[in-house]
Write a protein that holds these residues in place. Structure first.
Motif, short mmCIF file in Angstrom:
data_model
loop_
_atom_site.label_atom_id
_atom_site.label_comp_id
_atom_site.label_asym_id
_atom_site.label_seq_id
_atom_site.Cartn_x
_atom_site.Cartn_y
_atom_site.Cartn_z
N LEU A 110 0.85 -1.20 0.00
CA LEU A 110 0.00 0.00 0.00
C LEU A 110 0.89 1.24 0.00
O LEU A 110 1.70 1.43 0.92
N GLU B 26 1.02 5.32 0.02
CA GLU B 26 0.19 6.51 0.23
C GLU B 26 0.92 7.75 -0.25
O GLU B 26 2.07 8.01 0.11
N LEU C 53 -5.54 0.27 6.20
CA LEU C 53 -4.54 -0.71 6.68
C LEU C 53 -5.23 -1.89 7.36
O LEU C 53 -4.88 -3.05 7.12
N TYR D 223 3.68 -1.12 3.90
CA TYR D 223 3.02 0.18 3.72
C TYR D 223 4.10 1.22 3.41
O TYR D 223 5.13 1.29 4.10
#
Ligand code: AVI
Length: 320
Positions: A83, A85, A98, A106
């Motif tokens: 992921l 961001e 999450l 992440y």
């Protein structure tokens, strides 16, 4: 991927010449200032306060949509993902994603190293299963990420908050093209987008009763006084936010209350009474316009979720 807690990746470009950029904007017929100057420490705190204002429906509507749909998003993206961001995960929004997705890794990306690392540490304290690769980068510029991230099979990029709206449409398209390049074919990109709506709702959201947005707008002048030893007196300006229906955008301005001369980095700038400095655009989209922009940048739309009032949309794109 094995849990590696926190790794940090630094790749900041050389700083642009701020003085030149500011003086160029102030030399135009419609004077402008770069919106990135909003976000010093005080500006970031004021923005946080804006997100909790009753008139600023954007944040709570987006959080509502994430609460409702993050499990479905996780099902579409699948297990074993990375992921990424665009911005650092300080908010409830990234936590919702999450928890639903439980990604292998992440990757928050932010230009402010201190903010990035503090936000990453808070997440590590709360999620003992999480691995974070914090990337100190300017995500609006072309990016190259470490190979282990780039080669991950399932990627989900996340750009919440309608931050795409702070780019002009050509900049937004170019940004989407870069994201598509970074994420690759088959990857997903989840965007939070504020939609075109009644002007009274839009203008109220940017002219709040408590004056927090006005303080946020004027903070750009304080910031300039500090960084470029400028001589702005914020009392001599008034905040104004107006909806430009032709361009589908809220424009923020600072209007000079008097005729004045201001010293900015050694140059005298003249402002007439009533003259404005344009400080920010916040573009509002129609879903079809956004989809065609995304298509021209190499994305197909997988799903659009909106709230009951059609105020805000979560748009899930996939790279083709
Ligand atoms: C960060 N960005 C999406 C906000 C917006 O709504 O355009 C910034 C903002 N400006 C005034 N209020 C909030």
């Amino acid at each position: 991927m094995k849990r590696q807690a926190l790794q940090v990746f630094d790749h900041l470009p050389a700083p642009l010449d701020l003085r030149e950029e500011v003086l160029k904007g102030l030399a135009q017929r419609q004077k402008t200032l770069p919106a990135k100057l909003f976000y010093d420490e005080r500006g970031s705190q004021l923005f946080e306060a804006i997100t909790a204002l009753p008139e600023y429906y954007l944040t709570r509507t987006e959080i509502g949509l994430l609460r409702q749909h993050s499990d479905e998003i996780a099902r579409i993206v699948g297990a074993g993902s990375v992921l990424l961001e665009y911005g650092a995960g300080a908010s409830l929004k990234i936590r919702l994603l999450l928890e639903a997705l439980r990604p292998d890794c992440y990757v928050p990306m932010d230009i402010s190293r201190g903010f990035l690392l503090a936000a990453a540490q808070r997440l590590l304290d709360d999620y003992d299963w999480l691995s974070i690769y914090a990337a100190c980068v300017d995500y609006s510029q072309p990016l190259s990420l470490p190979r282990q991230i780039e080669q991950a099979e399932r990627k989900l990029g996340f750009f919440p908050g309608s931050s795409l709206g702070n780019f002009t449409p050509p900049e937004a398209r170019q940004f989407l093209q870069r994201v598509r390049q970074t994420l690759g074919r088959g990857s997903y990109f989840l965007l939070g987008i504020d939609l075109v709506k009644d002007r009274t709702v839009l203008e109220a959201a940017y002219n709040d009763q408590q004056g927090v947005t006005a303080a946020f707008n004027k903070n750009i002048l304080r910031h300039l006084n500090q960084t470029l030893s400028a001589g702005f007196d914020e009392q001599r300006f008034r905040h104004e936010a107006r909806y430009n229906a032709e361009q589908s955008r809220i424009e923020m301005h600072l209007i000079s209350e008097v005729d004045q001369m201001i010293n900015v980095a050694g140059q005298q700038i003249a402002l007439r009474k009533g003259e404005s400095i344009h400080t920010e655009n916040s573009c509002k989209y129609r879903p079809d316009a956004l989809q065609s922009m995304a298509r021209s940048a190499g994305f197909e739309t997988r799903q659009i979720w909106t709230d009951g009032q059609n105020y805000f949309a979560l748009v899930l794109l996939q790279g083709v």
